[in-house]
Design a protein around this motif. Structure first.
Motif, PDB file in Angstrom:
ATOM      1  N   VAL A  59      41.770  11.453 107.965  1.00 55.40           N
ATOM      2  CA  VAL A  59      40.685  12.363 107.610  1.00 55.40           C
ATOM      3  C   VAL A  59      39.604  11.615 106.845  1.00 55.40           C
ATOM      4  N   ARG A  60      40.019  10.746 105.920  1.00 58.35           N
ATOM      5  CA  ARG A  60      39.021   9.977 105.169  1.00 58.35           C
ATOM      6  C   ARG A  60      38.221   9.069 106.094  1.00 58.35           C
ATOM      7  N   ALA A  61      38.914   8.484 107.070  1.00 59.66           N
ATOM      8  CA  ALA A  61      38.212   7.611 108.010  1.00 59.66           C
ATOM      9  C   ALA A  61      37.200   8.402 108.837  1.00 59.66           C
ATOM     10  N   ALA A  62      37.601   9.589 109.291  1.00 60.67           N
ATOM     11  CA  ALA A  62      36.679  10.424 110.057  1.00 60.67           C
ATOM     12  C   ALA A  62      35.490  10.833 109.199  1.00 60.67           C
ATOM     13  N   ALA A  63      35.763  11.132 107.919  1.00 61.52           N
ATOM     14  CA  ALA A  63      34.691  11.536 107.009  1.00 61.52           C
ATOM     15  C   ALA A  63      33.791  10.367 106.646  1.00 61.52           C
ATOM     16  N   GLY A  64      34.212   9.154 106.985  1.00 59.67           N
ATOM     17  CA  GLY A  64      33.365   7.991 106.759  1.00 59.67           C
ATOM     18  C   GLY A  64      32.238   7.879 107.772  1.00 59.67           C
ATOM     19  N   LYS A  65      32.286   8.726 108.801  1.00 60.52           N
ATOM     20  CA  LYS A  65      31.226   8.785 109.802  1.00 60.52           C
ATOM     21  C   LYS A  65      30.543  10.140 109.693  1.00 60.52           C
ATOM     22  N   VAL A  66      29.300  10.190 110.005  1.00 63.24           N
ATOM     23  CA  VAL A  66      28.574  11.455 109.909  1.00 63.24           C
ATOM     24  C   VAL A  66      29.183  12.494 110.843  1.00 63.24           C
ATOM     25  N   PHE A  67      29.592  12.054 112.050  1.00 62.20           N
ATOM     26  CA  PHE A  67      30.145  12.978 113.041  1.00 62.20           C
ATOM     27  C   PHE A  67      31.578  12.587 113.414  1.00 62.20           C
ATOM     28  N   GLY A  68      32.383  12.278 112.426  1.00 58.25           N
ATOM     29  CA  GLY A  68      33.719  11.760 112.666  1.00 58.25           C
ATOM     30  C   GLY A  68      34.725  12.763 113.191  1.00 58.25           C
ATOM     31  N   PHE A  69      34.402  14.048 113.157  1.00 57.65           N
ATOM     32  CA  PHE A  69      35.348  15.057 113.614  1.00 57.65           C
ATOM     33  C   PHE A  69      35.034  15.559 115.025  1.00 57.65           C
ATOM     34  N   GLY A  70      34.148  14.843 115.707  1.00 60.67           N
ATOM     35  CA  GLY A  70      33.900  15.137 117.105  1.00 60.67           C
ATOM     36  C   GLY A  70      32.926  16.274 117.326  1.00 60.67           C
ATOM     37  N   VAL A  71      32.850  16.687 118.590  1.00 60.36           N
ATOM     38  CA  VAL A  71      31.988  17.791 118.998  1.00 60.36           C
ATOM     39  C   VAL A  71      32.809  18.739 119.858  1.00 60.36           C
ATOM     40  N   ALA A  72      32.327  19.954 119.990  1.00 63.05           N
ATOM     41  CA  ALA A  72      33.036  20.948 120.789  1.00 63.05           C
ATOM     42  C   ALA A  72      32.046  21.997 121.264  1.00 63.05           C
ATOM     43  N   SER A  73      32.450  22.736 122.298  1.00 64.49           N
ATOM     44  CA  SER A  73      31.666  23.878 122.760  1.00 64.49           C
ATOM     45  C   SER A  73      32.620  24.997 123.122  1.00 64.49           C
ATOM     46  N   GLY A  74      32.091  26.221 123.208  1.00 62.71           N
ATOM     47  CA  GLY A  74      32.994  27.330 123.474  1.00 62.71           C
ATOM     48  C   GLY A  74      32.300  28.611 123.874  1.00 62.71           C
ATOM     49  N   ASP A  75      33.139  29.582 124.243  1.00 59.42           N
ATOM     50  CA  ASP A  75      32.722  30.926 124.629  1.00 59.42           C
ATOM     51  C   ASP A  75      31.583  30.920 125.649  1.00 59.42           C
ATOM     52  N   PRO A  76      31.793  30.259 126.796  1.00 62.61           N
ATOM     53  CA  PRO A  76      30.731  30.221 127.811  1.00 62.61           C
ATOM     54  C   PRO A  76      30.527  31.570 128.476  1.00 62.61           C
ATOM     55  N   THR A  77      29.298  31.998 128.590  1.00 58.53           N
ATOM     56  CA  THR A  77      28.922  33.168 129.371  1.00 58.53           C
ATOM     57  C   THR A  77      27.957  32.713 130.466  1.00 58.53           C
ATOM     58  N   ALA A  78      27.424  33.672 131.206  1.00 59.97           N
ATOM     59  CA  ALA A  78      26.497  33.311 132.281  1.00 59.97           C
ATOM     60  C   ALA A  78      25.265  32.602 131.759  1.00 59.97           C
ATOM     61  N   ASP A  79      24.860  32.910 130.513  1.00 61.73           N
ATOM     62  CA  ASP A  79      23.587  32.362 130.030  1.00 61.73           C
ATOM     63  C   ASP A  79      23.654  31.766 128.634  1.00 61.73           C
ATOM     64  N   ALA A  80      24.852  31.531 128.090  1.00 58.72           N
ATOM     65  CA  ALA A  80      24.937  31.040 126.715  1.00 58.72           C
ATOM     66  C   ALA A  80      26.195  30.203 126.511  1.00 58.72           C
ATOM     67  N   ILE A  81      26.121  29.341 125.516  1.00 59.83           N
ATOM     68  CA  ILE A  81      27.263  28.510 125.129  1.00 59.83           C
ATOM     69  C   ILE A  81      27.135  28.194 123.644  1.00 59.83           C
ATOM     70  N   VAL A  82      28.265  28.141 122.937  1.00 63.19           N
ATOM     71  CA  VAL A  82      28.285  27.784 121.523  1.00 63.19           C
ATOM     72  C   VAL A  82      28.579  26.291 121.395  1.00 63.19           C
ATOM     73  N   LEU A  83      27.753  25.582 120.630  1.00 65.74           N
ATOM     74  CA  LEU A  83      27.963  24.165 120.351  1.00 65.74           C
ATOM     75  C   LEU A  83      28.429  24.005 118.911  1.00 65.74           C
ATOM     76  N   TRP A  84      29.319  23.024 118.679  1.00 65.97           N
ATOM     77  CA  TRP A  84      29.934  22.857 117.345  1.00 65.97           C
ATOM     78  C   TRP A  84      30.032  21.388 116.980  1.00 65.97           C
ATOM     79  N   THR A  85      29.892  21.120 115.683  1.00 63.02           N
ATOM     80  CA  THR A  85      30.276  19.834 115.112  1.00 63.02           C
ATOM     81  C   THR A  85      30.470  20.005 113.616  1.00 63.02           C
ATOM     82  N   ARG A  86      30.969  18.955 112.978  1.00 65.33           N
ATOM     83  CA  ARG A  86      31.040  18.915 111.517  1.00 65.33           C
ATOM     84  C   ARG A  86      30.347  17.642 111.067  1.00 65.33           C
ATOM     85  N   VAL A  87      29.411  17.791 110.131  1.00 64.16           N
ATOM     86  CA  VAL A  87      28.664  16.651 109.636  1.00 64.16           C
ATOM     87  C   VAL A  87      29.142  16.322 108.219  1.00 64.16           C
TER      88      VAL A  87
END
Length: 595
Positions: A59-87
């Protein structure tokens, strides 16, 4: 006990998730099982961080990077998508710390992975109020289209994620194929199934049916193979109770490279079960919660929900009329199918335990609250070829023989197994729909009258199943009203582990269960992995993908290089409302999203 007691302390968290631009912050009010009573520090959840040393370094190593916890997306509909990250804005802004200055995060959504054709972009502010997590609900997109996305902050750029909108186009029937996962325990093994999901290029999304993470610590409540103790430990080291604990545990899981890859490759549709809060949770408590040492259960649950909503790419639906926080929601895929995603923990009645099981039939006891049940059953009346139901715990009626050998082997695993139902063996597990027989009958009855075929997709039980769903399994000729496919666990213990890693013992247990329940057409309790579900107008097919060790006969959960292959394929043919073996595993998709 009636379902009617609800958690009035649960805040409405819908605003930044319900649609439109992301809101930069969400103002929500703010130990181990053997710890002292939680007081003020638990309420704010930003006390000192009790990291477990074995995996806190990740966890400390991941927190050593601005975007160390990756990216994700979710809840796709016909016209929308949720984007996620932790900075992570600064070294002291570890997950759960409550520290770190606000930081502006720019996001981009493009039609190509080189970002030459950016179709949407913007910026949000990540703050400690939401643990510096970022949610962006991108709207106004074309249906059934693939996109790429990334984030930028503090001079760094995140990894590139891939996502797509749903195949929900009026008058058109597109291919629909998705992964199904549940029960991923960090201390239970490496997340190899996620790696194999990430390698696939043919999925529209991943459906996560709960137990995305586990609350246990590394001490006497440790859950998983002994070989991984000291090698794959939970952080924080104790049981999750405080807000900081839940945030830290989510952060730990997000450091896993296989989970990061699966999130980065596919959008996810997620719901939770019990372990995201506490084992066998119900509306006012849980089997694994001690009020004298851990404080108010509803406060603990509120904090767990807050962390969950911060750390997963989920869009909350309209909250009007909800008892607590409404998580249940529906997705549509043209005229081919709809998907109703349930949440059956927040308002459920307490599980029946003890010698007298007659209470399981009490119509005042509920698994989903009545409003959710009405929403679900009304949805089955709508015209659709397939009504898919994302469900946490097994719906099929299950009994086990009342022989001492079988009961003795399973009693330690399953609550409520010690009590017979006259003339019908033993209830397999009162934490499942069997423990709420009136609700079970209501849902099965609605499936019988559904305008289309109902297919239930289930997790929780750490094994692979294909079930017919008759109204009365004991009838001489049992008529099925729908079908149920149950996915294996990512790592959590199943029949094989309960039988002390003896294949013969696991097979004997599953054979006994199947023999007592003729509507259980397929049951396998040894392997771990995931399912791939493919929907066409003619049938729904499920491939069971199981992992195997490269160092046989080692437990594949101990092998970070475990391979994967299709172990079984089952289907339900349109109009049959029964399961049957499929002739072969899935081939190529009928079509693909636009790029």
């Amino acid at each position: 006990m009636s379902w009617g007691v609800t958690d009035n302390l649960t805040p409405s968290l819908s605003a930044p998730f319900a649609g439109g631009p992301a809101t930069p912050g969400l103002a929500t009010p703010g130990f181990d099982r053997r710890s002292l009573l939680i007081a003020g520090a638990a309420a704010v959840g930003i006390a000192a961080l009790p990291w477990g040393e074995a995996d806190a370094a990740a966890v400390r190593a991941a927190a050593g990077k601005v975007f160390g916890f990756g990216v994700a997306s979710g809840d796709p509909t016909a016209d929308a998508i949720v984007l996620w990250t932790r900075v992570t804005p600064s070294p002291d802004a570890l997950p759960g710390s409550g520290r770190g200055a606000p930081v502006t995060v720019r996001w981009e959504l493009a039609a190509d992975k080189d970002f030459r054709r950016v179709v949407r972009s913007g910026s949000v502010v990540a703050t400690a109020v939401r643990d510096h997590t970022v949610h962006v609900d991108v709207t106004g997109l074309p249906a059934y289209t693939r996109f790429f996305y990334r984030f930028q902050a503090l001079g760094q750029t995140s990894s590139v994620g891939r996502t797509q909108t749903a195949p929900d186009v009026a008058g058109r029937t597109h291919a629909l194929r998705f992964g199904v996962v549940s029960c991923a325990n960090w201390t239970g093994g490496f997340f190899s199934p996620y790696r194999h999901l990430a390698k696939r290029d043919d999925l529209d999304f991943v459906l996560c049916l709960g137990d995305y993470l586990y609350e246990y610590g590394n001490g006497g409540d440790r859950y998983g193979p002994d070989e991984l103790a000291g090698k794959r430990d939970h952080a924080p080291a104790g049981e999750m109770v405080k807000l900081a604990d839940y945030r830290q545990r989510h952060a730990l899981y997000k450091t896993d490279p296989d989970l990061q890859a699966a999130h980065g490759q596919h959008p996810w549709i997620m719901t939770f079960d019990d372990h995201e809060v506490c084992d066998n949770a119900w509306s006012r408590g849980a089997e694994n919660h001690q009020t004298d040492a851990e404080g108010s259960f509803v406060t603990r649950r509120r904090l767990a929900y807050q962390a969950y909503l911060e750390w997963v790419p989920l869009r909350l639906p309209d909250q009007r009329g909800a008892a607590g926080t409404r998580f249940w929601r529906r997705f549509r895929f043209g005229e081919l199918a709809d998907l109703s995603v349930l949440e059956t923990r927040q308002n459920r009645s307490q599980q029946v335990t003890g010698a007298d099981q007659t209470e399981v039939s009490d119509p005042k006891r509920h698994l989903p609250e009545p409003a959710q049940m009405a929403w679900l059953t009304n949805g089955l009346k709508a015209k659709s070829s397939w009504h898919l139901v994302g469900n946490q715990v097994v719906l099929a009626q299950l009994r086990v023989p009342s022989t001492p050998a079988v009961v003795g082997q399973l009693a330690g695993m399953l609550p409520g197994l010690s009590s017979p139902v006259p003339g019908n063996g033993y209830v397999f597990n009162t934490d499942q729909w069997d423990g709420y027989a009136a609700d079970q009958a209501t849902l099965l009855g609605a499936m019988a009258g559904a305008n289309g075929d109902a297919v239930v997709l289930t997790g929780d039980i750490h094994s692979s199943w294909a079930n017919d769903l008759p109204l009365d399994p004991g009838a001489p000729v049992a008529s099925s009203v729908g079908t149920e496919f149950v996915c294996p666990s990512i790592t959590s213990d199943g029949f094989y582990e309960i039988a002390q890693r003896q294949s013969a013992g696991a097979t004997a247990l599953t054979t006994a269960v199947q023999a007592a329940n003729r509507h259980i057409r397929f049951l396998e309790g040894i392997h771990h992995g995931f399912c791939v579900t493919d929907v066409t107008p003619a049938r729904v097919q499920v491939d069971y993908v199981w992992i195997s060790s490269t160092t046989s006969p080692s437990d594949p959960r101990l092998d970070p290089a475990a391979t994967a292959s299709v172990g079984a394929s089952w289907q339900t043919v349109k109009g049959s409302r029964v399961v049957s073996p499929a002739a072969a595993s899935l081939g190529a998709r009928a079509d693909r999203p636009r790029t």
